[in-house]
Enzyme design. Structure first.
Site, mmCIF file in Angstrom:
data_model
loop_
_atom_site.group_PDB
_atom_site.id
_atom_site.type_symbol
_atom_site.label_atom_id
_atom_site.label_comp_id
_atom_site.label_asym_id
_atom_site.label_seq_id
_atom_site.Cartn_x
_atom_site.Cartn_y
_atom_site.Cartn_z
ATOM 1 N N CYS A 1 4.286 8.220 9.558
ATOM 2 C CA CYS A 1 2.996 8.604 9.963
ATOM 3 C C CYS A 1 3.307 9.983 9.943
ATOM 4 C CB CYS A 1 2.361 7.935 10.926
ATOM 5 S SG CYS A 1 1.839 6.235 10.290
ATOM 6 N N HIS B 1 -0.820 2.656 9.044
ATOM 7 C CA HIS B 1 0.582 2.530 9.407
ATOM 8 C C HIS B 1 0.352 1.144 8.757
ATOM 9 C CE1 HIS B 1 3.406 2.265 12.322
ATOM 10 N NE2 HIS B 1 3.256 1.551 11.720
ATOM 11 N N GLY C 1 17.573 -5.186 8.054
ATOM 12 C CA GLY C 1 17.936 -4.200 8.938
ATOM 13 C C GLY C 1 16.353 -2.727 8.202
ATOM 14 N N HIS D 1 7.692 -0.012 3.762
ATOM 15 C CA HIS D 1 8.427 0.658 2.436
ATOM 16 C C HIS D 1 8.408 -0.100 1.636
ATOM 17 C CE1 HIS D 1 11.109 0.883 5.759
ATOM 18 N NE2 HIS D 1 12.229 1.304 4.742
ATOM 19 N N HIS E 1 11.459 0.402 -1.404
ATOM 20 C CA HIS E 1 12.745 1.414 -1.677
ATOM 21 C C HIS E 1 13.164 1.522 -3.365
ATOM 22 C CE1 HIS E 1 15.422 2.023 2.058
ATOM 23 N NE2 HIS E 1 14.420 0.851 2.417
#
Ligand code: 5GP
Ligand code: ZN
Length: 117
Positions: A7, A46, A93, A100, A102
């Site tokens: 954020c 968020h 993990g 998010h 990756h």
């Protein structure tokens, strides 16, 4: 959300190397890349993790996949391929508690994505 690293990146309080931005989504280079290309794609709203997604969040997650493909096309790795990973919760993990995605590209990855500790 206060005290959320991503954020703060969205608000510009922490600098990032931006790859893509619109009203709802931000993409930036991972600070500690695990592949030649390692980009994080996040909703500006968020959402703590995939497990915290609400029904209304399904549309933004769908849009994120569209943005991932757009980035792959623009950065030139769409044809060679890429891997998309979402870590959810402590066993996976997940370190930053803001959803998010990756994007890993620029290398040929093995067939194992599980790295148990
Ligand atoms: P996770 O383990 O939660 O799935 O992934 C968090 C990712 O955020 C890691 O790959 C880590 O390198 C990245 N990261 C952590 N702090 C920062 C930061 O301040 N800036 C950027 N660009 N990436 C970060
Ligand atoms: Zn956040």
């Amino acid at each position: 959300m206060e005290d959320c690293l991503f954020c703060k990146i969205i608000k510009g309080e922490i600098p990032s190397s931006k790859v893509y931005e619109d009203d709802e989504i931000l993409a930036f280079n991972d600070i500690n890349p695990a592949a030649p290309i390692h980009i994080l794609v996040i909703p500006k709203k968020h959402i703590t993790s995939l497990a915290h997604m609400e029904k209304d969040d399904e549309a933004i997650v769908g849009r994120i996949y569209g943005v991932i493909n757009k980035i792959a096309e623009e950065k030139g790795f769409k044809d060679n391929g890429y891997r998309v990973i979402v870590n959810c919760g402590k066993d996976a993990g997940q370190e930053v508690m803001h959803l998010h995605f990756h994007i890993l590209a620029g290398a040929k990855f093995g067939d194992k994505i599980i790295d148990t500790k």
